[in-house]
Design a protein around this motif. Structure first.
Motif, PDB file in Angstrom:
ATOM      1  N   ALA A 124       0.843  -1.209   0.000  1.00 51.43           N
ATOM      2  CA  ALA A 124       0.000   0.000   0.000  1.00 51.43           C
ATOM      3  C   ALA A 124       0.874   1.253   0.000  1.00 51.43           C
ATOM      4  N   ALA A 125       1.998   1.185   0.720  1.00 51.00           N
ATOM      5  CA  ALA A 125       2.865   2.369   0.841  1.00 51.00           C
ATOM      6  C   ALA A 125       3.543   2.734  -0.483  1.00 51.00           C
ATOM      7  N   ILE A 126       3.674   1.760  -1.367  1.00 51.46           N
ATOM      8  CA  ILE A 126       4.356   2.063  -2.645  1.00 51.46           C
ATOM      9  C   ILE A 126       3.370   2.037  -3.820  1.00 51.46           C
ATOM     10  N   SER A 127       2.104   2.321  -3.516  1.00 57.93           N
ATOM     11  CA  SER A 127       1.103   2.172  -4.577  1.00 57.93           C
ATOM     12  C   SER A 127       0.977   3.404  -5.475  1.00 57.93           C
ATOM     13  N   PHE A 128       1.765   4.438  -5.226  1.00 59.42           N
ATOM     14  CA  PHE A 128       1.641   5.646  -6.066  1.00 59.42           C
ATOM     15  C   PHE A 128       2.660   5.616  -7.209  1.00 59.42           C
ATOM     16  N   ASN A 129       2.375   6.431  -8.244  1.00 57.01           N
ATOM     17  CA  ASN A 129       3.162   6.383  -9.495  1.00 57.01           C
ATOM     18  C   ASN A 129       4.658   6.578  -9.315  1.00 57.01           C
ATOM     19  N   LEU A 130       5.046   7.536  -8.461  1.00 56.04           N
ATOM     20  CA  LEU A 130       6.463   7.846  -8.289  1.00 56.04           C
ATOM     21  C   LEU A 130       7.220   6.617  -7.751  1.00 56.04           C
ATOM     22  N   ALA A 131       6.626   5.951  -6.747  1.00 53.96           N
ATOM     23  CA  ALA A 131       7.261   4.756  -6.164  1.00 53.96           C
ATOM     24  C   ALA A 131       7.378   3.667  -7.224  1.00 53.96           C
ATOM     25  N   MET A 132       6.365   3.581  -8.071  1.00 47.96           N
ATOM     26  CA  MET A 132       6.348   2.565  -9.123  1.00 47.96           C
ATOM     27  C   MET A 132       7.523   2.798 -10.078  1.00 47.96           C
ATOM     28  N   ARG A 133       7.722   4.068 -10.457  1.00 48.03           N
ATOM     29  CA  ARG A 133       8.820   4.407 -11.385  1.00 48.03           C
ATOM     30  C   ARG A 133      10.169   4.185 -10.717  1.00 48.03           C
ATOM     31  N   ARG A 134      10.299   4.636  -9.476  1.00 53.74           N
ATOM     32  CA  ARG A 134      11.585   4.551  -8.765  1.00 53.74           C
ATOM     33  C   ARG A 134      11.990   3.099  -8.525  1.00 53.74           C
ATOM     34  N   LEU A 135      11.017   2.256  -8.152  1.00 50.71           N
ATOM     35  CA  LEU A 135      11.354   0.879  -7.761  1.00 50.71           C
ATOM     36  C   LEU A 135      11.524  -0.057  -8.953  1.00 50.71           C
ATOM     37  N   GLY A 136      10.982   0.306 -10.084  1.00 52.80           N
ATOM     38  CA  GLY A 136      11.135  -0.504 -11.299  1.00 52.80           C
ATOM     39  C   GLY A 136      10.670  -1.926 -11.086  1.00 52.80           C
ATOM     40  N   ARG A 137      11.569  -2.898 -11.349  1.00 46.10           N
ATOM     41  CA  ARG A 137      11.192  -4.317 -11.238  1.00 46.10           C
ATOM     42  C   ARG A 137      10.872  -4.731  -9.802  1.00 46.10           C
ATOM     43  N   ASN A 138      11.526  -4.050  -8.848  1.00 44.70           N
ATOM     44  CA  ASN A 138      11.300  -4.413  -7.438  1.00 44.70           C
ATOM     45  C   ASN A 138       9.879  -4.099  -6.985  1.00 44.70           C
ATOM     46  N   TRP A 139       9.211  -3.186  -7.707  1.00 44.03           N
ATOM     47  CA  TRP A 139       7.854  -2.803  -7.336  1.00 44.03           C
ATOM     48  C   TRP A 139       6.939  -4.035  -7.320  1.00 44.03           C
ATOM     49  N   LYS A 140       7.074  -4.848  -8.370  1.00 42.81           N
ATOM     50  CA  LYS A 140       6.229  -6.055  -8.469  1.00 42.81           C
ATOM     51  C   LYS A 140       6.537  -7.025  -7.338  1.00 42.81           C
ATOM     52  N   LYS A 141       7.835  -7.128  -6.997  1.00 50.52           N
ATOM     53  CA  LYS A 141       8.236  -8.059  -5.930  1.00 50.52           C
ATOM     54  C   LYS A 141       7.554  -7.669  -4.622  1.00 50.52           C
ATOM     55  N   VAL A 142       7.549  -6.366  -4.323  1.00 45.72           N
ATOM     56  CA  VAL A 142       6.918  -5.912  -3.069  1.00 45.72           C
ATOM     57  C   VAL A 142       5.399  -6.150  -3.144  1.00 45.72           C
ATOM     58  N   GLN A 143       4.829  -5.909  -4.333  1.00 43.20           N
ATOM     59  CA  GLN A 143       3.379  -6.093  -4.487  1.00 43.20           C
ATOM     60  C   GLN A 143       2.962  -7.540  -4.227  1.00 43.20           C
ATOM     61  N   ARG A 144       3.892  -8.469  -4.450  1.00 43.62           N
ATOM     62  CA  ARG A 144       3.541  -9.897  -4.257  1.00 43.62           C
ATOM     63  C   ARG A 144       3.191 -10.220  -2.805  1.00 43.62           C
ATOM     64  N   LEU A 145       3.575  -9.325  -1.885  1.00 38.14           N
ATOM     65  CA  LEU A 145       3.230  -9.547  -0.467  1.00 38.14           C
ATOM     66  C   LEU A 145       1.716  -9.637  -0.272  1.00 38.14           C
ATOM     67  N   VAL A 146       0.961  -9.063  -1.220  1.00 41.46           N
ATOM     68  CA  VAL A 146      -0.501  -9.089  -1.046  1.00 41.46           C
ATOM     69  C   VAL A 146      -1.048 -10.519  -1.145  1.00 41.46           C
ATOM     70  N   TYR A 147      -0.340 -11.376  -1.888  1.00 36.57           N
ATOM     71  CA  TYR A 147      -0.803 -12.774  -1.970  1.00 36.57           C
ATOM     72  C   TYR A 147      -0.710 -13.423  -0.596  1.00 36.57           C
ATOM     73  N   LEU A 148       0.430 -13.166   0.061  1.00 40.57           N
ATOM     74  CA  LEU A 148       0.632 -13.707   1.411  1.00 40.57           C
ATOM     75  C   LEU A 148      -0.388 -13.100   2.379  1.00 40.57           C
ATOM     76  N   ALA A 149      -0.615 -11.773   2.219  1.00 47.21           N
ATOM     77  CA  ALA A 149      -1.583 -11.091   3.089  1.00 47.21           C
ATOM     78  C   ALA A 149      -2.967 -11.716   2.911  1.00 47.21           C
ATOM     79  N   LEU A 150      -3.311 -12.029   1.660  1.00 47.11           N
ATOM     80  CA  LEU A 150      -4.631 -12.619   1.404  1.00 47.11           C
ATOM     81  C   LEU A 150      -4.742 -13.997   2.077  1.00 47.11           C
ATOM     82  N   ILE A 151      -3.715 -14.828   1.878  1.00 48.81           N
ATOM     83  CA  ILE A 151      -3.764 -16.178   2.462  1.00 48.81           C
ATOM     84  C   ILE A 151      -3.875 -16.086   3.990  1.00 48.81           C
TER      85      ILE A 151
END
Ligand code: HEM
Length: 196
Positions: A124-151
Motif C-alpha cells: 500500500a505504501a508504494i502504490s503511487f506512481n512515483l514509487a512505481m517508477r523509482r522501484l522498477g522491477r522491485n515494485w512487483k516483488k513488493v506487491q507480491r506480499l498481497v498474496y501472502l496477506a490474502l492467504i
C-alpha cells in the motif's frame, strides 16, 4: 471513457460501503463489533477483485472490459488496505483498551489479523506512481506480499469462524482464474513448440 473519470468513479463506488459503515456506527444503529465482519470481508473481497483481472485477461485476451478493470487494479488494492484499517479501527473501538488488545494478541485468530495487516502495509505504501517508477522491477516483488496477506487474512477468517466454507468460497474464483492462466500458458507454449 477517460481513465481519470473511470478512476474517480471507482473511488466513489469503493468509498460507499465504508461511508455506510461509518454512518450506521455514528448513528448508534450498530456496535463497532457488528462492523468487524463487513469491514474484514470487504477488505478480502477487494484484494481478490484486484488479483482477478491479470490472470483472466491472460486467458481470455485483452478487451475493453479487462483493460478498464486492470486500470483500477491499484485503486482496488489501496481500498482493500483502507477497509483493513477501518476494520482495525472498529476492533480498537470494540476492545476499548490497549491492555485488552495485548491480552488477546497471542490468540491465533488475532495475530493472524495483525500479520495480514502488516503484510499489506509495504504494497500500500508504494502504490503511487512515483514509487512505481523509482522501484522498477522491485515494485512487483513488493506487491507480491498481497498474496501472502490474502492467504493469512483467509486463515484469520477460518480461525475466527471455525469454518472453512466462507474463506474457500472467496478463494475459489481466484483459484479458477489461476488455473485458467496455467491452461492458457500451456496452450501457448504447445502452439509455439509446434510452430518452431
Ligand atoms: C489489524 C489486525 C486485525 C485484528 C485485530 C482483527 C480482528 C478481528 C476480529 C476480532 C474479528 C471478529 C471476529 C468475530 O466475529 O467475533 C475479525 C473478523 C474478520 N476479519 Fe479481522 N482483524 C485484523 C485484520 C484483518 C485483516 C487485515 C483482514 C483482511 C485481510 C481481516 C479480515 C477479517 C474477516 C473477513 C473477518 C470476518 C470473520 C467473521 O466474522 O466471519 N482482518 N477480525
Amino acid at each position: 471513457m477517460n481513465p481519470a473519470v473511470v478512476k474517480a468513479l471507482a473511488w466513489m463506488l469503493l468509498a460507499v460501503p465504508g461511508l455506510w459503515m461509518l454512518w450506521s456506527f455514528s448513528q448508534g444503529e450498530v456496535l463497532a463489533m457488528d462492523m468487524l465482519h463487513p469491514s474484514g470481508e470487504m477488505s478480502i473481497r477487494l484484494m481478490i477483485l484486484a488479483m482477478l483481472p491479470g490472470p483472466l485477461s491472460d486467458f481470455f485476451g485483452s478487451n475493453r472490459f479487462f483493460r478498464a478493470w486492470l486500470a483500477i487494479r491499484r485503486n482496488l488494492g489501496v481500498a482493500a488496505f483502507g477497509y483493513a484499517l477501518l476494520h482495525l479501527a472498529f476492533y480498537i473501538l470494540d476492545m476499548r483498551s490497549v491492555a485488552a488488545m495485548l491480552d488477546e494478541l497471542g490468540l491465533p485468530g488475532i495475530w493472524t489479523g495483525w500479520l495480514a495487516l502488516a503484510l499489506m502495509i509495504p504494497p500500500a505504501a508504494i502504490s503511487f506512481n512515483l514509487a512505481m517508477r523509482r522501484l522498477g522491477r522491485n515494485w512487483k516483488k513488493v506487491q507480491r506480499l498481497v498474496y501472502l496477506a490474502l492467504i493469512i487474512g483467509l486463515v484469520h477468517w477460518v480461525l475466527l469462524d471455525w469454518a472453512w466454507q466462507p474463506a474457500l468460497v472467496h478463494l475459489a474464483p481466484l483459484m479458477i482464474a489461476w488455473i485458467l492462466r496455467l491452461i492458457g500458458r500451456g496452450r501457448r507454449n504447445r502452439r509455439q513448440r509446434s510452430m518452431a
